[in-house]
Design a protein around this motif. Sequence first.
Motif, PDB file in Angstrom:
ATOM      1  N   ARG A 110       0.822  -1.215   0.000  1.00 21.63           N
ATOM      2  CA  ARG A 110       0.000   0.000   0.000  1.00 21.63           C
ATOM      3  C   ARG A 110       0.854   1.262   0.000  1.00 21.63           C
ATOM      4  N   GLN A 111       2.132   1.142   0.366  1.00 18.23           N
ATOM      5  CA  GLN A 111       3.027   2.299   0.284  1.00 18.23           C
ATOM      6  C   GLN A 111       3.140   2.798  -1.158  1.00 18.23           C
ATOM      7  N   PHE A 112       2.806   1.939  -2.112  1.00 16.45           N
ATOM      8  CA  PHE A 112       2.931   2.280  -3.527  1.00 16.45           C
ATOM      9  C   PHE A 112       1.575   2.573  -4.171  1.00 16.45           C
ATOM     10  N   GLU A 113       0.621   2.921  -3.336  1.00 16.26           N
ATOM     11  CA  GLU A 113      -0.695   3.314  -3.844  1.00 16.26           C
ATOM     12  C   GLU A 113      -0.581   4.483  -4.821  1.00 16.26           C
ATOM     13  N   PHE A 114       0.358   5.388  -4.570  1.00 14.23           N
ATOM     14  CA  PHE A 114       0.563   6.553  -5.442  1.00 14.23           C
ATOM     15  C   PHE A 114       0.861   6.143  -6.882  1.00 14.23           C
ATOM     16  N   GLU A 115       1.376   4.961  -7.067  1.00 15.16           N
ATOM     17  CA  GLU A 115       1.782   4.469  -8.387  1.00 15.16           C
ATOM     18  C   GLU A 115       0.850   3.384  -8.906  1.00 15.16           C
ATOM     19  N   LEU A 116       0.455   2.466  -8.018  1.00 20.43           N
ATOM     20  CA  LEU A 116      -0.294   1.305  -8.462  1.00 20.43           C
ATOM     21  C   LEU A 116      -1.769   1.601  -8.696  1.00 20.43           C
ATOM     22  N   ALA A 117      -2.363   2.497  -7.906  1.00 21.53           N
ATOM     23  CA  ALA A 117      -3.752   2.869  -8.175  1.00 21.53           C
ATOM     24  C   ALA A 117      -3.896   3.520  -9.554  1.00 21.53           C
ATOM     25  N   PRO A 118      -3.029   4.483  -9.930  1.00 25.19           N
ATOM     26  CA  PRO A 118      -3.105   5.018 -11.296  1.00 25.19           C
ATOM     27  C   PRO A 118      -2.824   3.974 -12.368  1.00 25.19           C
ATOM     28  N   ALA A 123      -5.252   0.923 -16.734  1.00 26.01           N
ATOM     29  CA  ALA A 123      -5.612  -0.339 -17.384  1.00 26.01           C
ATOM     30  C   ALA A 123      -7.123  -0.467 -17.558  1.00 26.01           C
ATOM     31  N   LYS A 124      -7.860  -0.106 -16.522  1.00 27.80           N
ATOM     32  CA  LYS A 124      -9.325  -0.253 -16.572  1.00 27.80           C
ATOM     33  C   LYS A 124      -9.964   0.637 -17.629  1.00 27.80           C
ATOM     34  N   THR A 125      -9.371   1.789 -17.862  1.00 28.28           N
ATOM     35  CA  THR A 125      -9.970   2.750 -18.788  1.00 28.28           C
ATOM     36  C   THR A 125      -9.359   2.688 -20.187  1.00 28.28           C
ATOM     37  N   ALA A 126      -8.464   1.735 -20.429  1.00 33.47           N
ATOM     38  CA  ALA A 126      -7.849   1.597 -21.740  1.00 33.47           C
ATOM     39  C   ALA A 126      -8.902   1.226 -22.791  1.00 33.47           C
ATOM     40  N   ALA A 127      -8.650   1.626 -24.027  1.00 33.92           N
ATOM     41  CA  ALA A 127      -9.585   1.310 -25.103  1.00 33.92           C
ATOM     42  C   ALA A 127      -9.792  -0.194 -25.220  1.00 33.92           C
ATOM     43  N   ARG A 128      -8.731  -0.948 -25.010  1.00 31.46           N
ATOM     44  CA  ARG A 128      -8.812  -2.403 -24.964  1.00 31.46           C
ATOM     45  C   ARG A 128      -8.382  -2.825 -23.573  1.00 31.46           C
ATOM     46  N   ARG A 129      -9.358  -2.989 -22.694  1.00 30.52           N
ATOM     47  CA  ARG A 129      -9.049  -3.247 -21.287  1.00 30.52           C
ATOM     48  C   ARG A 129      -8.341  -4.584 -21.125  1.00 30.52           C
ATOM     49  N   PRO A 130      -7.188  -4.590 -20.492  1.00 31.71           N
ATOM     50  CA  PRO A 130      -6.497  -5.866 -20.266  1.00 31.71           C
ATOM     51  C   PRO A 130      -7.134  -6.657 -19.130  1.00 31.71           C
ATOM     52  N   MET A 152      -8.188  -4.565   1.288  1.00 29.68           N
ATOM     53  CA  MET A 152      -7.568  -5.418   0.275  1.00 29.68           C
ATOM     54  C   MET A 152      -8.631  -6.190  -0.505  1.00 29.68           C
ATOM     55  N   ALA A 153      -9.562  -6.804   0.234  1.00 31.90           N
ATOM     56  CA  ALA A 153     -10.620  -7.563  -0.423  1.00 31.90           C
ATOM     57  C   ALA A 153     -11.467  -6.653  -1.300  1.00 31.90           C
ATOM     58  N   GLY A 154     -11.777  -5.472  -0.802  1.00 32.58           N
ATOM     59  CA  GLY A 154     -12.580  -4.533  -1.577  1.00 32.58           C
ATOM     60  C   GLY A 154     -11.911  -4.111  -2.867  1.00 32.58           C
ATOM     61  N   GLN A 155     -10.615  -3.849  -2.808  1.00 31.34           N
ATOM     62  CA  GLN A 155      -9.874  -3.461  -4.014  1.00 31.34           C
ATOM     63  C   GLN A 155      -9.848  -4.601  -5.027  1.00 31.34           C
ATOM     64  N   ALA A 156      -9.639  -5.806  -4.539  1.00 32.94           N
ATOM     65  CA  ALA A 156      -9.617  -6.946  -5.452  1.00 32.94           C
ATOM     66  C   ALA A 156     -10.966  -7.132  -6.131  1.00 32.94           C
ATOM     67  N   LEU A 157     -12.037  -7.010  -5.373  1.00 28.28           N
ATOM     68  CA  LEU A 157     -13.372  -7.175  -5.943  1.00 28.28           C
ATOM     69  C   LEU A 157     -13.709  -6.072  -6.940  1.00 28.28           C
ATOM     70  N   ALA A 158     -13.233  -4.869  -6.673  1.00 27.58           N
ATOM     71  CA  ALA A 158     -13.581  -3.728  -7.518  1.00 27.58           C
ATOM     72  C   ALA A 158     -12.783  -3.684  -8.816  1.00 27.58           C
ATOM     73  N   HIS A 159     -11.544  -4.190  -8.790  1.00 26.97           N
ATOM     74  CA  HIS A 159     -10.647  -3.921  -9.915  1.00 26.97           C
ATOM     75  C   HIS A 159     -10.017  -5.149 -10.557  1.00 26.97           C
ATOM     76  N   TYR A 160     -10.093  -6.308  -9.931  1.00 31.60           N
ATOM     77  CA  TYR A 160      -9.309  -7.454 -10.397  1.00 31.60           C
ATOM     78  C   TYR A 160     -10.185  -8.572 -10.958  1.00 31.60           C
ATOM     79  N   ASP A 161      -9.632  -9.253 -11.952  1.00 33.86           N
ATOM     80  CA  ASP A 161     -10.318 -10.379 -12.586  1.00 33.86           C
ATOM     81  C   ASP A 161      -9.844 -11.723 -12.041  1.00 33.86           C
ATOM     82  N   ARG A 162      -8.631 -11.768 -11.486  1.00 36.17           N
ATOM     83  CA  ARG A 162      -8.078 -13.034 -11.034  1.00 36.17           C
ATOM     84  C   ARG A 162      -7.094 -12.800  -9.898  1.00 36.17           C
TER      85      ARG A 162
END
Length: 386
Positions: A110-118, A123-130, A152-162
């Motif tokens: 989470r110390q790298f939220e400044f980098e990993l959240a963006p 990725a989520k907003t890309a024209a071809r979402r990975p 952690m669980a909330g972030q995974a549910l909101a943004h992750y596929d696997r």
Amino acid sequence: MHAFIHVQHLLGTGHAVRAAAIGQALAARGAAVTLATGNTLPPTLDTSGLDVVALPPVKSPDAVFDRLVTPDGRTIDDAWMARRRKATLDAFTRCPVDLLLTETYPFGRRQFEFELAPLVETAKTAARRPLIATSIRDILVRKQQLWKEEWMAGQALAHYDRILVHADPEFVELADSFPFAERVAHLVRYTGYVGGGARPEPPVGDGEDEVIVSCGGGAVAQALIEAALDAAPLSRRAADAPWRLLIGHDVPDAAFEAYRRRAPSGMIVERARRDFPGLLKRARLSVSQAGYNTVLDILIAGVPAVFVPFAQVRETEQAQRAEALARHGRAVVVPEKGLTPERLAAAVDDALALPHATTEVRLGGAQASAEILLADLAARSPGRPS
């Protein structure tokens, strides 16, 4: 197919080792793989076949993990974070990406939220979402505040596929160290342990009937090294064996030379070696911390073991992994706190009464990870965002 893997190791090197192995497994199946790494990779790590992007490096100066510093010891500031964020996003957007894999995050780092959240948002907003996936080890470090684990669980549910969990569920499950495992269970796939691949064989004679003392990168192994240097003559069962002390490349040269000068007769002190798994297969005993990669090598070798798990400040991961092996009758555990040569020697004697037998554990985690991710990609409708 292009995969982008982000990895940040702070003290130990296991995160980078697993990420590189998964990247190589993807590359072997035809993917172009970018490995963006936020710290200096260990010199023993094979990254062939990967496009390695060296982000501005950062590490933790100690086990508290409340401060991040550059390699020359300067605390990072907002300007540094802006440069790092830009470097990460530039690397990610230089060509279309089909798979984004973040190592550990959001289950840590989470110390790298400044980098990993963006990065995730881009990725989520890309024209071809990975496909967006996370890669986590067998055991997570428990948090003192429950809300952090719920986040952690909330972030995974909101943004992750696997969610790839690099463990054998017959040995350890995500729920053993994560209280919200059931909430994300539909995203989880167990891959087996990542590691155990081909390594060079040691020269003839090296490792034969030896006590192999190892400490991974060595950044947090001073207590183990100090005790091991004086424990050999105190052991009843191993005083007659050659002892080999392998010191990681995170230990400065001056300290390494001091340890080598201090070593008793009959003890070999050298830097960590790529043929470490081969040494273990020939050894009488292993003495080590309980990091992911070391424990896996010990399981495969079938060698009796003494674990001195790294447990400074709030670290729980290594202690839990070591205790799991102790429950299987495969190791003796000695707490790092209060470690002395006498206690280590007694643990060596106890461990040498354990059987020399291989524990069946699911391996091939890098290959399984690649297959799971490629199957997930194939299952998606062309051009349809998840």
